[in-house]
Enzyme design. Structure first.
Site, PDB file in Angstrom:
ATOM      1  N   HIS A  82       0.982  -0.919  -0.134  1.00 25.57           N
ATOM      2  CA  HIS A  82      -0.087  -0.089  -0.193  1.00 25.57           C
ATOM      3  C   HIS A  82       0.686   1.223  -0.040  1.00 25.57           C
ATOM      4  O   HIS A  82       1.939   1.401   0.557  1.00 25.57           O
ATOM      5  CB  HIS A  82      -0.852   0.115   1.068  1.00 25.57           C
ATOM      6  CG  HIS A  82      -1.995   1.257   0.946  1.00 25.57           C
ATOM      7  ND1 HIS A  82      -3.049   0.720   0.681  1.00 25.57           N
ATOM      8  CD2 HIS A  82      -2.009   2.258   1.524  1.00 25.57           C
ATOM      9  CE1 HIS A  82      -3.875   1.773   0.546  1.00 25.57           C
ATOM     10  NE2 HIS A  82      -3.370   2.957   1.155  1.00 25.57           N
ATOM     11  N   ASP A 161     -14.284   3.550   6.543  1.00 21.74           N
ATOM     12  CA  ASP A 161     -13.196   4.313   6.177  1.00 21.74           C
ATOM     13  C   ASP A 161     -13.466   5.082   4.809  1.00 21.74           C
ATOM     14  O   ASP A 161     -12.882   6.104   4.695  1.00 21.74           O
ATOM     15  CB  ASP A 161     -11.899   3.301   5.839  1.00 21.74           C
ATOM     16  CG  ASP A 161     -10.662   4.113   5.148  1.00 21.74           C
ATOM     17  OD1 ASP A 161      -9.978   5.157   5.799  1.00 21.74           O
ATOM     18  OD2 ASP A 161     -10.591   4.045   4.048  1.00 21.74           O
ATOM     19  N   ARG A 168     -12.819  13.737   4.916  1.00 22.15           N
ATOM     20  CA  ARG A 168     -11.511  14.273   5.127  1.00 22.15           C
ATOM     21  C   ARG A 168     -10.708  15.098   3.936  1.00 22.15           C
ATOM     22  O   ARG A 168     -10.407  16.036   4.278  1.00 22.15           O
ATOM     23  CB  ARG A 168     -10.485  13.117   5.587  1.00 22.15           C
ATOM     24  CG  ARG A 168     -10.683  12.591   7.039  1.00 22.15           C
ATOM     25  CD  ARG A 168      -9.911  11.487   7.241  1.00 22.15           C
ATOM     26  NE  ARG A 168      -8.517  11.608   7.140  1.00 22.15           N
ATOM     27  CZ  ARG A 168      -7.451  10.630   6.750  1.00 22.15           C
ATOM     28  NH1 ARG A 168      -7.938   9.341   6.432  1.00 22.15           N
ATOM     29  NH2 ARG A 168      -6.456  10.813   6.291  1.00 22.15           N
ATOM     30  N   SER A 183      -6.595   4.654   8.587  1.00 18.68           N
ATOM     31  CA  SER A 183      -7.413   4.417   7.119  1.00 18.68           C
ATOM     32  C   SER A 183      -6.657   3.447   6.546  1.00 18.68           C
ATOM     33  O   SER A 183      -7.228   2.407   6.027  1.00 18.68           O
ATOM     34  CB  SER A 183      -7.229   5.828   6.328  1.00 18.68           C
ATOM     35  OG  SER A 183      -7.677   5.679   5.260  1.00 18.68           O
ATOM     36  N   LYS A 187      -8.003  -1.059   5.894  1.00 19.65           N
ATOM     37  CA  LYS A 187      -8.417  -1.650   4.938  1.00 19.65           C
ATOM     38  C   LYS A 187      -7.378  -2.600   4.549  1.00 19.65           C
ATOM     39  O   LYS A 187      -7.908  -3.948   4.116  1.00 19.65           O
ATOM     40  CB  LYS A 187      -7.996  -0.546   3.668  1.00 19.65           C
ATOM     41  CG  LYS A 187      -8.984   0.303   3.471  1.00 19.65           C
ATOM     42  CD  LYS A 187      -8.825   1.371   2.307  1.00 19.65           C
ATOM     43  CE  LYS A 187      -7.472   2.158   2.356  1.00 19.65           C
ATOM     44  NZ  LYS A 187      -7.832   3.637   2.452  1.00 19.65           N
TER      45      LYS A 187
HETATM   46  N1  URA Z   1      -4.178   6.517   1.798  1.00 22.47           N
HETATM   47  C1  URA Z   1      -5.116   6.176   2.476  1.00 22.47           C
HETATM   48  O1  URA Z   1      -5.759   4.989   2.158  1.00 22.47           O
HETATM   49  N2  URA Z   1      -5.627   6.803   3.641  1.00 22.47           N
HETATM   50  C2  URA Z   1      -5.215   8.062   4.154  1.00 22.47           C
HETATM   51  O2  URA Z   1      -5.845   8.624   5.048  1.00 22.47           O
HETATM   52  C3  URA Z   1      -4.253   8.366   3.103  1.00 22.47           C
HETATM   53  C4  URA Z   1      -3.689   7.598   2.239  1.00 22.47           C
END
Ligand code: URA
Length: 434
Positions: A82, A161, A168, A183, A187
């Site tokens: 990620h 999220d 946000r 966040s 995931k």
């Molecule tokens: N990537 C994400 O998945 N969440 C965030 O808050 C920032 C970057």
């Protein structure tokens, strides 16, 4: 319990309990707590921060707001990567096929571009026909048969999220370490990843501007992973200038295809091999980074990664002919190359400004749900530290009409700074957090 009391508590810097955090997230997910209260709470979190315990509780509450995918029995080790978001970051398009070609299946749920940073789904959709809206069943079936999936996050996965991120994005509350950490990790936990390589971007084109802040974010995420029983490594990587050369969806796919064909910009190729090697180690495919790196290079240079990418595109309804003939990708009607104008060393190629210009050209969205133009963007021809002659190409704009091109030229010009003194190239990676 009332939402307003939890906002006040956070505003006043008092630690929230796991029960309070769960109450807040569950209320938000059900729609009982309205957006304006969640936005106020997010701002209080941004200003006051969260303890490690609060961040962990928030991560689990977000992960548990929907279903959790169980990949045991589907793949030997569920390994994932990620990125915290950057400009020209098409890493997934090359790294995942490399890892899958090494015999380690990867199923990745990606996101769309937000703000100045691009998103893997938008890039993959530049390939004519490519579908990202797989159901959980389709995702699992393809993971078994092809060993590689790149899809959007299903609505059932960490839905809180998705809602929180959208809020946000429009309330100035993205760059908060606990909010980003929870966040990202919610995931990954919900999608069943057991081993995770995090690519934590740092610099003007990232949410974390300095290495100490990026390291703090990285440590928080590694710690959350440890508490949840996941094996996590975080790589702190540079995002002061775009990664590779291309910024914009079809342009980035083309660059990824060049890289899968053994070419591509050296910095991008190196970045991909390094991330892939870490994934292979975490998946238990190789005993150490050196052996993993050798496998990754073999998959890239031997063409097996490219064939995996072809299988992925075909499985998800895309036109596999683009792999041999990238000219089938969408092309912008107005293209203009801009030269340096004066000789010198490239001291800056401001990733944020370049990313914002690409968005203004139509490569990204001003608001969630806006349509994007896959063909437009910017190709930056030089890297920081390069010595350039006055007539050397500096960047090329790909626009949908002459008016947008003119505006982009004005917007992006201050992103580039040339000096007469020699400039050190920027590092690709700063440090690794385990
Ligand atoms: N990537 C994400 O998945 N969440 C965030 O808050 C920032 C970057």
């Amino acid at each position: 319990m009332r939402a307003v009391d939890l906002i006040v508590k956070k505003r006043d810097g008092v630690e929230l309990t796991p029960d309070e955090i769960r109450f807040f997230v569950q209320g938000f997910t059900r729609g009982d707590i309205p957006d304006y209260q969640v936005a106020a709470w997010a701002m209080a979190v941004l200003l006051r921060g969260m303890t490690a315990g609060e961040t962990h509780a928030l991560t689990l509450a977000l992960a548990d707001s929907g279903e959790r995918l169980d990949l045991t029995g589907v793949v030997p080790v569920a390994v994932d990567k990620h990125s915290t978001g950057g400009v020209g970051d098409k890493t997934t398009l090359v790294v995942e096929p490399i890892v899958a070609a090494c015999g380690v299946p990867v199923g990745k749920m990606s996101g769309r571009g937000l703000g100045f940073s691009g998103g893997t789904l938008d890039k993959m959709e530049a390939i004519p026909g490519f579908r990202v809206d797989l159901t959980t069943q389709q995702f699992l079936a393809q993971l078994r048969t092809v060993g590689l999936v790149l899809s959007g996050q299903t609505a059932e996965l960490a839905p809180a999220d998705g809602k929180l991120y959208a809020l946000r994005d429009v309330t100035g509350t993205v760059p908060s370490i606990p909010l980003i950490a929870s966040s990202v990790m919610s995931k990954k936990i919900a999608s069943g990843a057991q081993a995770i390589v995090l690519d934590v971007k740092v610099g003007v084109g990232a949410f974390m501007p300095t290495v100490p802040e990026a390291s703090k974010l990285a440590r928080r995420m590694v710690e959350i992973g440890r508490l949840a029983g996941r094996n996590v490594v975080a790589l702190i990587s540079d995002m002061n200038q775009p990664l590779g050369h291309a910024v914009g969806n079809a342009l980035e796919v083309r660059e990824a295809l060049d890289t899968l064909a053994g070419g591509g910009p050296p910095d991008f190729r190196e970045h991909c091999l390094h991330v892939a090697a870490h994934m292979l180690v975490l998946a238990g495919h190789a005993p150490g980074l050196r052996a993993a790196r050798a496998s990754a290079e073999e998959a890239l240079d031997g063409g097996t990664a490219r064939e995996k990418f072809r299988a992925l595109v075909a499985a998800q309804g895309g036109d596999p002919a683009v792999i041999d003939d990238p000219s089938r990708l969408p092309k912008a009607p107005v293209i203009e190359m801009v030269r340096c104008g004066k000789g010198g060393y490239l001291a800056e190629a401001d990733a944020r400004l370049i990313g914002m210009t690409a968005v203004a050209l139509g490569a990204g969205r001003a608001r969630k749900g806006d349509p994007i133009d896959p063909s437009v963007g910017i190709v930056v021809h030089a890297k920081v530290g390069d010595r350039l002659r006055a007539d050397a190409p500096l960047y090329t704009l790909h626009a949908s009409d002459p008016e947008k091109l003119r505006a982009a030229r004005q917007q992006v010009a201050p992103a580039f700074k040339l000096t007469s003194r020699a400039v050190q190239p920027l590092p690709l990676f700063y440090r690794t957090v385990r």
